[in-house]
Design a protein around this motif. Structure first.
Motif, short mmCIF file in Angstrom:
data_model
loop_
_atom_site.label_atom_id
_atom_site.label_comp_id
_atom_site.label_asym_id
_atom_site.label_seq_id
_atom_site.Cartn_x
_atom_site.Cartn_y
_atom_site.Cartn_z
N GLY A 107 -43.21 -20.93 6.86
CA GLY A 107 -44.23 -19.91 7.15
C GLY A 107 -45.21 -20.34 8.22
N THR A 260 -36.05 -14.66 7.48
CA THR A 260 -36.55 -14.20 6.17
C THR A 260 -37.42 -15.26 5.53
N SER A 261 -36.99 -16.52 5.62
CA SER A 261 -37.75 -17.64 5.04
C SER A 261 -39.11 -17.79 5.71
N ILE A 263 -40.94 -15.42 7.18
CA ILE A 263 -41.82 -14.31 6.77
C ILE A 263 -42.26 -14.47 5.32
N LYS A 264 -41.32 -14.77 4.44
CA LYS A 264 -41.67 -14.92 3.02
C LYS A 264 -42.64 -16.08 2.80
N SER A 265 -42.34 -17.21 3.44
CA SER A 265 -43.20 -18.39 3.29
C SER A 265 -44.59 -18.15 3.86
N LEU A 269 -44.46 -15.54 -0.48
CA LEU A 269 -43.50 -14.77 -1.28
C LEU A 269 -42.31 -15.60 -1.75
N ARG A 270 -42.28 -16.88 -1.36
CA ARG A 270 -41.16 -17.70 -1.79
C ARG A 270 -41.36 -18.06 -3.26
N ILE A 276 -45.36 -17.29 -7.79
CA ILE A 276 -45.82 -17.24 -6.40
C ILE A 276 -46.84 -18.34 -6.18
N GLU A 350 -35.17 -21.40 0.63
CA GLU A 350 -35.71 -20.68 -0.51
C GLU A 350 -37.09 -21.20 -0.89
N THR A 351 -37.22 -22.53 -0.93
CA THR A 351 -38.48 -23.14 -1.37
C THR A 351 -39.33 -23.66 -0.20
#
Length: 495
Positions: A107, A260-261, A263-265, A269-270, A276, A350-351
């Protein structure tokens, strides 16, 4: 001696915590947001215009030669860009990106983009002010930078004469000190360590060779530095990007997951253990902002020193080159590095946890090795050599101009001699404290510079509006080209 060094380290850590802390980063980004609003989102609303008049213009003969005279002591707009990029595109684009990912997760890259977006207009504003308040020295060279718009811009405001002069001196002092640290010893040390690891070349040999090469270039002055950088910068950037793009292409199936990682991070959102992680957002924001500013230097007032030496007459034209500088450094080079690392399986998407034991440049080298094998490490070592050495050349010009402001043109050789000698020290010494100190001085340059940009934000807005009226909307209004009447009159005749 150890007690003294320990005291220095403790004091520096405290100062550094403020200089590169969240309040300062907010101020840096906040300045960019303000200048973006005052110029009506110039980087978006006039996107086609600044692209066609910067990188698009170098393919037009008229653009390259329009403002160039024979025997002119100045450098072209493209040369000033390359010299500035030489100083900004460095280890931060490799080691800095890896550090941001390792400490702030994927992120951090998103927030690095945000910083770059607003940083474009901070750099734009610095360049506009640099051209507007610059003046000639005894060799007929342009001299400009934060010290001049602090002294002559801020200093011209009621009751601010002393404040402007003091801040100009402080900026120059911090610039000189930073040029020896981050601009010289830190970069050379990175080269020496990487060349020794990849090829077994002794650090002292690397230091002596680089000192000889640097002395031949630096002693030749700005025109020789510009001549070298306009050839070196495009070459090194293209070669590095080609290598990084090949890595990305070989892992093309991971690009969707990488984005995706990121944006989520960036927004926490990860999922970690089913929940969360709010603190992850703060780390992503802080590291993305910090590495973004460190990489493109927007707000530090460094690159404007060489941009002010351009032969351009329109302040906004050089401002647009400042926009492109940040765009090229962060949006392009840093992003490609990030995608190469994140797509290589070295980070759990993912993390956001780095699965490799490597850090800094070694993490990027390992990413390249997934495609190029052992050659990946050699490739990054060579990239560091070109990136870091070009940074040293660029910073030598920053430091020399700051030195000239304080002590005059006659004493500039003294600075050059010390600068090239320090290259050998940089190659052979343990520079942990020196790097930390210079990092602090680099950040401290931003304080007086941002005061200058914020206090003169109205001037930037007026100059930009004037340019849009004349050049884009074709209205018949008097141009704003220089704060100095004689230069203004001369430029008006030449337009």
């Amino acid at each position: 001696m150890e007690k003294f060094l320990s005291t220095v380290e403790n004091v520096n850590n405290a100062v550094n915590g403020f200089v590169w802390g969240l309040p300062m980063l907010v101020l840096l980004v906040g300045t960019g947001i303000l200048m973006t609003c005052l110029t009506k989102f110039f980087q978006i609303s006039h996107f086609k215009h600044w692209v066609s008049n910067t990188i698009g213009g170098i393919f037009k003969d008229s653009h390259v030669t329009a403002h160039t005279k024979k025997n002119d002591t100045q450098i072209s707009q493209f040369q000033s860009l390359c010299t500035a990029l030489a100083a900004t595109i460095g280890t931060g684009n490799i080691a800095g990106v890896a550090a941001a990912i390792a400490s702030g997760g994927p992120g951090a890259i998103f927030w690095m983009w945000i910083v770059a977006f607003f940083g474009m207009m901070t750099n734009f504003s610095e360049n506009v002010l640099g051209i507007y308040y610059r003046r000639r020295n005894e060799r007929n060279e342009w001299c400009g930078g934060a010290m001049y718009y602090l002294r002559d811009g801020l200093g011209s405001k009621p009751g601010c004469k002393v404040a402007g002069s003091v801040l100009a001196v402080l900026f120059s002092i911090f610039c000189i000190l930073a040029s020896f640290g981050i601009g010289n010893m830190g970069q050379i040390n990175s080269i020496a360590v990487n060349m020794n690891t990849a090829f077994g070349i002794p650090s002292i040999v690397t230091g002596i060779l680089l000192m000889i090469i640097a002395s031949l270039v630096i002693v030749g002055g700005l025109k020789r530095i510009a001549s070298v950088t306009e050839k070196l910068v495009p070459f090194m950037a293209i070669i590095y990007m080609v290598g990084a793009i090949i890595v990305c292409i070989m892992h093309i199936d991971q690009l969707g997951a990488v984005f995706t990682s990121i944006i989520k991070s960036a927004f926490g959102l990860r999922a970690v253990g089913g929940g969360i992680v709010g603190s992850g957002v703060a780390m992503a924001v802080q590291w993305g902002m910090k590495r973004g500013v460190f990489s493109n230097e927007a707000g530090l007032g460094s690159s404007v020193i060489v941009h002010s030496s351009s032969n351009v007459r329109e302040p906004v034209v050089q401002g647009m080159w400042g926009i492109f500088e940040v765009f090229a450094d962060t949006i392009i080079v840093c992003s490609i590095t990030a995608f190469a690392v994140l797509s290589s399986g070295l980070v759990d998407l993912e993390t956001g946890v780095v699965t490799s034991s490597q850090v800094s440049t070694a993490l990027v080298a390992e990413a390249f090795s997934t495609v190029f094998g052992k050659f990946g490490y050699a490739f990054i070592a060579i990239a560091i050599l070109l990136f870091a050495f070009s940074t040293t050349l660029g910073w030598s010009q920053y430091g020399s101009k700051a030195f000239e402001y304080l002590f005059g043109r006659k004493n500039i050789k003294f600075y050059h001699i010390i600068f090239v000698v320090f290259i050998v020290f940089g190659a052979t010494m343990d520079l942990t404290l020196a790097w930390d100190l210079s990092d602090t001085f680099n950040g401290m340059m931003a304080i007086p510079n941002l005061i200058g940009v914020l206090s003169l934000s109205g001037t930037v807005m007026q100059i930009t509006h004037n340019y849009v009226q004349r050049v884009i909307l074709h209205q018949n209004v008097k141009p704003m080209l220089s704060a100095i009447d004689d230069i203004q009159a001369l430029h008006e005749k030449e337009l």
